[in-house]
Design a protein around this motif. Structure first.
Motif, mmCIF file in Angstrom:
data_model
loop_
_atom_site.group_PDB
_atom_site.id
_atom_site.type_symbol
_atom_site.label_atom_id
_atom_site.label_comp_id
_atom_site.label_asym_id
_atom_site.label_seq_id
_atom_site.Cartn_x
_atom_site.Cartn_y
_atom_site.Cartn_z
ATOM 1 N N PHE A 1 0.815 -1.213 0.000
ATOM 2 C CA PHE A 1 0.000 0.000 0.000
ATOM 3 C C PHE A 1 0.853 1.269 0.000
ATOM 4 O O PHE A 1 0.436 2.303 -0.524
ATOM 5 C CB PHE A 1 -0.964 -0.011 1.185
ATOM 6 C CG PHE A 1 -2.159 -0.900 0.978
ATOM 7 C CD1 PHE A 1 -3.148 -0.544 0.083
ATOM 8 C CD2 PHE A 1 -2.278 -2.106 1.652
ATOM 9 C CE1 PHE A 1 -4.247 -1.362 -0.132
ATOM 10 C CE2 PHE A 1 -3.368 -2.932 1.451
ATOM 11 C CZ PHE A 1 -4.358 -2.566 0.545
ATOM 12 N N THR B 1 3.696 1.544 -1.651
ATOM 13 C CA THR B 1 4.076 1.684 -3.057
ATOM 14 C C THR B 1 2.906 2.194 -3.885
ATOM 15 O O THR B 1 3.061 3.091 -4.730
ATOM 16 C CB THR B 1 4.556 0.335 -3.621
ATOM 17 O OG1 THR B 1 5.629 -0.164 -2.820
ATOM 18 C CG2 THR B 1 5.030 0.488 -5.059
ATOM 19 N N LEU B 2 1.730 1.620 -3.639
ATOM 20 C CA LEU B 2 0.527 2.061 -4.357
ATOM 21 C C LEU B 2 0.253 3.530 -4.089
ATOM 22 O O LEU B 2 -0.030 4.310 -5.018
ATOM 23 C CB LEU B 2 -0.666 1.212 -3.922
ATOM 24 C CG LEU B 2 -1.944 1.318 -4.758
ATOM 25 C CD1 LEU B 2 -1.752 0.646 -6.109
ATOM 26 C CD2 LEU B 2 -3.123 0.662 -4.027
ATOM 27 N N ALA B 3 0.356 3.946 -2.824
ATOM 28 C CA ALA B 3 0.093 5.336 -2.457
ATOM 29 C C ALA B 3 1.132 6.267 -3.062
ATOM 30 O O ALA B 3 0.803 7.360 -3.556
ATOM 31 C CB ALA B 3 0.081 5.478 -0.931
ATOM 32 N N ALA C 1 2.879 5.883 -5.802
ATOM 33 C CA ALA C 1 2.638 6.017 -7.236
ATOM 34 C C ALA C 1 1.437 6.916 -7.515
ATOM 35 O O ALA C 1 1.480 7.774 -8.414
ATOM 36 C CB ALA C 1 2.413 4.641 -7.855
ATOM 37 N N MET C 2 0.368 6.747 -6.740
ATOM 38 C CA MET C 2 -0.819 7.561 -6.958
ATOM 39 C C MET C 2 -0.560 9.025 -6.611
ATOM 40 O O MET C 2 -0.968 9.932 -7.345
ATOM 41 C CB MET C 2 -1.984 7.011 -6.136
ATOM 42 C CG MET C 2 -2.481 5.650 -6.608
ATOM 43 S SD MET C 2 -3.961 5.066 -5.718
ATOM 44 C CE MET C 2 -5.192 6.232 -6.334
ATOM 45 N N THR D 1 3.164 -2.973 -8.837
ATOM 46 C CA THR D 1 2.228 -2.304 -7.922
ATOM 47 C C THR D 1 2.160 -0.815 -8.227
ATOM 48 O O THR D 1 1.083 -0.207 -8.216
ATOM 49 C CB THR D 1 2.678 -2.516 -6.466
ATOM 50 O OG1 THR D 1 2.747 -3.919 -6.191
ATOM 51 C CG2 THR D 1 1.701 -1.854 -5.499
ATOM 52 N N ALA D 2 3.328 -0.224 -8.524
ATOM 53 C CA ALA D 2 3.377 1.209 -8.847
ATOM 54 C C ALA D 2 2.579 1.510 -10.116
ATOM 55 O O ALA D 2 1.876 2.524 -10.192
ATOM 56 C CB ALA D 2 4.823 1.667 -9.008
ATOM 57 N N GLY E 1 -0.941 1.806 -9.400
ATOM 58 C CA GLY E 1 -1.187 3.111 -8.804
ATOM 59 C C GLY E 1 -1.242 4.223 -9.832
ATOM 60 O O GLY E 1 -2.099 5.121 -9.757
ATOM 61 N N TYR E 2 -0.336 4.175 -10.825
ATOM 62 C CA TYR E 2 -0.343 5.181 -11.887
ATOM 63 C C TYR E 2 -1.673 5.181 -12.631
ATOM 64 O O TYR E 2 -2.269 6.233 -12.889
ATOM 65 C CB TYR E 2 0.781 4.904 -12.899
ATOM 66 C CG TYR E 2 2.183 5.084 -12.381
ATOM 67 C CD1 TYR E 2 2.483 6.041 -11.415
ATOM 68 C CD2 TYR E 2 3.219 4.295 -12.866
ATOM 69 C CE1 TYR E 2 3.778 6.206 -10.947
ATOM 70 C CE2 TYR E 2 4.516 4.459 -12.414
ATOM 71 C CZ TYR E 2 4.797 5.408 -11.457
ATOM 72 O OH TYR E 2 6.075 5.570 -11.005
ATOM 73 N N LEU F 1 -4.657 3.941 -11.737
ATOM 74 C CA LEU F 1 -5.767 4.379 -10.891
ATOM 75 C C LEU F 1 -5.782 5.902 -10.756
ATOM 76 O O LEU F 1 -6.836 6.540 -10.830
ATOM 77 C CB LEU F 1 -5.657 3.734 -9.502
ATOM 78 C CG LEU F 1 -5.931 2.226 -9.428
ATOM 79 C CD1 LEU F 1 -5.661 1.718 -8.007
ATOM 80 C CD2 LEU F 1 -7.354 1.904 -9.850
ATOM 81 N N ALA F 2 -4.605 6.478 -10.553
ATOM 82 C CA ALA F 2 -4.515 7.935 -10.407
ATOM 83 C C ALA F 2 -4.903 8.647 -11.701
ATOM 84 O O ALA F 2 -5.573 9.695 -11.670
ATOM 85 C CB ALA F 2 -3.107 8.329 -9.987
#
Length: 219
Positions: free
Chosen positions: A16, A18-20, A22-23, A160-161, A164-165, A167-168
């Motif tokens: 999470f 990493t996900l955060a 990237a976003m 994972t990144a 995130g990209y 989704l953002a």
């Protein structure tokens, strides 16, 4: 708690973080953010979608280099990692200061209106601010898990990144295409630019603070 990927263990916290990172890298206002909003305000969501699809090439490139740098630094020792955090933090503060003091809005002209897919890719790959900003974002959020970073884990972290990209980007296009947002950006571009500055200063201060606290804890 951990997530097992091909025999490798990624903690839920690292996933999470990493996900955060990237976003936030995509969602935090900057040159690409402003260019997207300007393009959407004038050309609409379809053109903007092509632009961010092309821009994803640059996001993946700079994100990969940023994570590779963090993995290498984390294996060389905490002092270099802390120095990197301070350097990136100062860079973000400098960018933020310039945006706060700006006299005209950045990204006010349409970029990529003719060939948005190609323009987005070129804009993402050649953006000189992308790498240090990516490093700063991942340092602030993923840096806490430096001990878990390794070259064998790198492809899964980058995967994972990328999630995130994407989704953002979806969130940005949805927001940028709202009629009220389009009108606001066309009318108040300078305000948006200065909000960019405040956001960068806050992230820069966070990065510097974390690095200093880490050094003091070892001293």
């Amino acid at each position: 708690m951990s997530i097992t990927l091909a025999g490798l263990s990624m903690t839920v916290g690292l996933f999470f973080a990493t996900l955060a990172a990237a976003m936030i890298y995509v969602l935090t206002p900057g040159p690409g953010f402003l260019a997207l909003f300007a393009l959407t305000a004038r050309e609409g969501r379809r053109t903007a979608t092509l632009f961010v699809t092309g821009h994803l090439v640059g996001d993946v490139l700079w994100g990969t280099l940023a994570l590779a740098g963090l993995i290498g630094v984390s294996q060389l020792g905490p002092l270099l990692f802390e120095a990197l955090g301070i350097f990136c933090g100062l860079y973000l503060v400098w960018l933020g200061g310039r945006a706060i003091l700006a006299r005209e809005a950045s990204g006010a002209s349409v970029i990529g209106g003719g060939r948005p897919l190609v323009a987005g890719a070129l804009f993402g790959v050649t953006n000189p601010k992308a790498y240090p900003v990516a490093v700063a974002m991942f340092t602030v959020l993923v840096g806490h898990y430096a001990g878990l970073l390794s070259w064998t884990m790198a492809p899964w972290i980058m995967g994972t990144a990328i999630i995130g990209y994407v989704l953002a980007d979806i969130i940005l296009i949805a927001i940028a295409g709202l009629p009220a947002v389009r009108r606001f950006f066309l009318t108040h571009g300078l305000i948006v630019t200065r909000i960019v500055g405040v956001t960068f200063v806050l992230f820069g201060a966070k990065s510097i603070s974390d690095a200093v606290q880490s050094y003091r804890a070892r001293a």
